[in-house]
Design a protein around this motif. Structure first.
Motif, PDB file in Angstrom:
ATOM      1  N   LYS A   1       0.837  -1.207   0.000  1.00  0.00           N
ATOM      2  CA  LYS A   1       0.000   0.000   0.000  1.00  0.00           C
ATOM      3  C   LYS A   1       0.870   1.255   0.000  1.00  0.00           C
ATOM      4  N   GLY A   2       1.924   1.248   0.799  1.00  0.00           N
ATOM      5  CA  GLY A   2       2.781   2.427   0.921  1.00  0.00           C
ATOM      6  C   GLY A   2       3.628   2.709  -0.297  1.00  0.00           C
ATOM      7  N   LEU A   3       4.046   1.662  -0.987  1.00  0.00           N
ATOM      8  CA  LEU A   3       4.939   1.832  -2.139  1.00  0.00           C
ATOM      9  C   LEU A   3       4.194   2.007  -3.456  1.00  0.00           C
ATOM     10  N   GLY A   4       2.947   1.595  -3.502  1.00  0.00           N
ATOM     11  CA  GLY A   4       2.169   1.770  -4.727  1.00  0.00           C
ATOM     12  C   GLY A   4       2.829   1.109  -5.923  1.00  0.00           C
ATOM     13  N   ASP A   5       3.074   1.884  -6.975  1.00  0.00           N
ATOM     14  CA  ASP A   5       3.658   1.348  -8.210  1.00  0.00           C
ATOM     15  C   ASP A   5       5.077   0.814  -8.028  1.00  0.00           C
ATOM     16  N   ALA A   6       5.748   1.241  -6.970  1.00  0.00           N
ATOM     17  CA  ALA A   6       7.112   0.753  -6.716  1.00  0.00           C
ATOM     18  C   ALA A   6       7.107  -0.669  -6.143  1.00  0.00           C
ATOM     19  N   TRP A   7       5.914  -1.177  -5.782  1.00  0.00           N
ATOM     20  CA  TRP A   7       5.791  -2.550  -5.278  1.00  0.00           C
ATOM     21  C   TRP A   7       5.710  -3.483  -6.481  1.00  0.00           C
ATOM     22  N   THR A   8       6.845  -3.985  -6.886  1.00  0.00           N
ATOM     23  CA  THR A   8       6.937  -4.870  -8.045  1.00  0.00           C
ATOM     24  C   THR A   8       7.085  -6.320  -7.565  1.00  0.00           C
ATOM     25  N   PRO A   9       6.964  -7.275  -8.472  1.00  0.00           N
ATOM     26  CA  PRO A   9       7.197  -8.667  -8.055  1.00  0.00           C
ATOM     27  C   PRO A   9       8.594  -8.882  -7.457  1.00  0.00           C
ATOM     28  N   ASP A  10       9.598  -8.197  -7.994  1.00  0.00           N
ATOM     29  CA  ASP A  10      10.955  -8.340  -7.443  1.00  0.00           C
ATOM     30  C   ASP A  10      11.049  -7.761  -6.031  1.00  0.00           C
ATOM     31  N   VAL A  11      10.399  -6.626  -5.818  1.00  0.00           N
ATOM     32  CA  VAL A  11      10.387  -6.008  -4.490  1.00  0.00           C
ATOM     33  C   VAL A  11       9.637  -6.918  -3.510  1.00  0.00           C
ATOM     34  N   ALA A  12       8.509  -7.446  -3.945  1.00  0.00           N
ATOM     35  CA  ALA A  12       7.740  -8.361  -3.091  1.00  0.00           C
ATOM     36  C   ALA A  12       8.584  -9.583  -2.721  1.00  0.00           C
ATOM     37  N   ALA A  13       9.290 -10.135  -3.687  1.00  0.00           N
ATOM     38  CA  ALA A  13      10.131 -11.311  -3.423  1.00  0.00           C
ATOM     39  C   ALA A  13      11.270 -10.966  -2.463  1.00  0.00           C
ATOM     40  N   ALA A  14      11.842  -9.776  -2.618  1.00  0.00           N
ATOM     41  CA  ALA A  14      12.946  -9.364  -1.751  1.00  0.00           C
ATOM     42  C   ALA A  14      12.473  -9.194  -0.309  1.00  0.00           C
ATOM     43  N   TRP A  15      11.344  -8.523  -0.123  1.00  0.00           N
ATOM     44  CA  TRP A  15      10.807  -8.337   1.226  1.00  0.00           C
ATOM     45  C   TRP A  15      10.358  -9.669   1.831  1.00  0.00           C
ATOM     46  N   THR A  16       9.783 -10.530   1.018  1.00  0.00           N
ATOM     47  CA  THR A  16       9.369 -11.846   1.501  1.00  0.00           C
ATOM     48  C   THR A  16      10.586 -12.638   1.969  1.00  0.00           C
ATOM     49  N   ALA A  17      11.671 -12.579   1.204  1.00  0.00           N
ATOM     50  CA  ALA A  17      12.905 -13.272   1.590  1.00  0.00           C
ATOM     51  C   ALA A  17      13.477 -12.683   2.873  1.00  0.00           C
ATOM     52  N   ALA A  18      13.474 -11.362   2.973  1.00  0.00           N
ATOM     53  CA  ALA A  18      14.018 -10.713   4.165  1.00  0.00           C
ATOM     54  C   ALA A  18      13.217 -11.104   5.403  1.00  0.00           C
ATOM     55  N   TYR A  19      11.891 -11.004   5.291  1.00  0.00           N
ATOM     56  CA  TYR A  19      11.049 -11.344   6.439  1.00  0.00           C
ATOM     57  C   TYR A  19      11.169 -12.827   6.775  1.00  0.00           C
ATOM     58  N   GLY A  20      11.181 -13.669   5.755  1.00  0.00           N
ATOM     59  CA  GLY A  20      11.298 -15.106   5.991  1.00  0.00           C
ATOM     60  C   GLY A  20      12.597 -15.477   6.678  1.00  0.00           C
ATOM     61  N   THR A  21      13.679 -14.848   6.259  1.00  0.00           N
ATOM     62  CA  THR A  21      14.980 -15.113   6.868  1.00  0.00           C
ATOM     63  C   THR A  21      14.973 -14.710   8.338  1.00  0.00           C
ATOM     64  N   LEU A  22      14.532 -13.499   8.588  1.00  0.00           N
ATOM     65  CA  LEU A  22      14.562 -12.988   9.952  1.00  0.00           C
ATOM     66  C   LEU A  22      13.548 -13.700  10.854  1.00  0.00           C
ATOM     67  N   SER A  23      12.337 -13.903  10.371  1.00  0.00           N
ATOM     68  CA  SER A  23      11.332 -14.539  11.220  1.00  0.00           C
ATOM     69  C   SER A  23      11.694 -15.995  11.507  1.00  0.00           C
ATOM     70  N   GLY A  24      12.245 -16.685  10.524  1.00  0.00           N
ATOM     71  CA  GLY A  24      12.695 -18.057  10.755  1.00  0.00           C
ATOM     72  C   GLY A  24      13.761 -18.129  11.834  1.00  0.00           C
ATOM     73  N   TYR A  25      14.683 -17.188  11.776  1.00  0.00           N
ATOM     74  CA  TYR A  25      15.736 -17.126  12.793  1.00  0.00           C
ATOM     75  C   TYR A  25      15.128 -16.828  14.174  1.00  0.00           C
ATOM     76  N   MET A  26      14.225 -15.860  14.220  1.00  0.00           N
ATOM     77  CA  MET A  26      13.625 -15.474  15.494  1.00  0.00           C
ATOM     78  C   MET A  26      12.811 -16.614  16.098  1.00  0.00           C
ATOM     79  N   ILE A  27      12.058 -17.322  15.285  1.00  0.00           N
ATOM     80  CA  ILE A  27      11.278 -18.467  15.778  1.00  0.00           C
ATOM     81  C   ILE A  27      12.220 -19.532  16.328  1.00  0.00           C
ATOM     82  N   SER A  28      13.279 -19.789  15.602  1.00  0.00           N
ATOM     83  CA  SER A  28      14.261 -20.775  16.045  1.00  0.00           C
ATOM     84  C   SER A  28      14.886 -20.383  17.380  1.00  0.00           C
ATOM     85  N   GLU A  29      15.222 -19.107  17.511  1.00  0.00           N
ATOM     86  CA  GLU A  29      15.834 -18.623  18.752  1.00  0.00           C
ATOM     87  C   GLU A  29      14.859 -18.688  19.929  1.00  0.00           C
ATOM     88  N   ALA A  30      13.614 -18.360  19.675  1.00  0.00           N
ATOM     89  CA  ALA A  30      12.638 -18.286  20.765  1.00  0.00           C
ATOM     90  C   ALA A  30      12.030 -19.628  21.126  1.00  0.00           C
TER      91      ALA A  30
END
Length: 141
Positions: A104-133
Motif C-alpha cells: 500500500k505504501g509503495l504503490g507502483d514501486a511494489w513490483t514482483p521483485d520487491v515483493a520477493a525481496a521483502w518476503t525473503a528478508a522477512y522469511g529469513t529474519l522470522s525463521g531465525y527469530m522463531i528458532s531462537e525463541a
C-alpha cells in the motif's frame, strides 16, 4: 537473500521511512483486522509501539548487508516476544500485514521483485527469530 534483494529492500524502505508514522498505523490497523486476538498483547496507546516498530525495521533493513550484526538483537527481541504471548503462528500473520502495508505504501514501486525481496528478508529474519525463541523444530513448521 541475494545482494540485489538486500538492495531492493533497503531502497524501498528508504521510500517508506519518510511516512513511517503513517506506515506504522496502517500496519497495526491491518494486523488487528486480520488477527484481532493479538491486539490484547499491545498497549492501548500505540504511539511508542509504532515508533519501536519503525525503529526496529530501520535497524534490520540497514543491517541486511551484514546480517550477523543484527542477529543478536533479533534473538533478544524474539525471546522478549515470548513473554508478551507471541507464538510461532503469529509470525506469518505479522509478515502478511507487513507486506500488505509495504504494498500500500509503495504503490507502483511494489513490483514482483520487491515483493520477493521483502518476503525473503522477512522469511529469513522470522525463521531465525522463531528458532531462537522456540527451537529449530518450530521454525521448520
Amino acid at each position: 537473500m541475494t545482494e540485489d534483494q538486500v538492495n531492493l529492500v533497503q531502497q524501498t524502505f528508504a521510500k517508506v521511512a519518510p511516512i513511517s508514522e503513517q506506515a506504522a498505523v496502517i500496519f497495526y490497523d491491518r494486523l488487528f483486522e486480520v488477527a484481532p486476538g493479538v491486539e490484547a498483547m499491545f498497549p492501548s496507546d500505540m504511539t511508542e509501539q509504532r515508533k519501536k516498530l519503525m525503529g526496529t525495521l530501520a535497524v534490520v533493513v540497514n543491517g541486511l548487508s551484514n546480517l550477523s550484526s543484527v542477529l543478536p538483537a533479533a534473538s533478544a527481541l524474539a525471546k522478549r516476544h515470548v513473554g508478551y504471548g507471541a507464538r510461532p503462528e503469529h509470525y506469518p500473520v505479522v509478515g502478511g500485514a507487513l507486506l500488505w502495508t509495504l504494498e500500500k505504501g509503495l504503490g507502483d514501486a511494489w513490483t514482483p521483485d520487491v515483493a520477493a525481496a521483502w518476503t525473503a528478508a522477512y522469511g529469513t529474519l522470522s525463521g531465525y527469530m522463531i528458532s531462537e525463541a522456540y527451537g529449530s523444530a518450530q521454525a521448520a513448521e
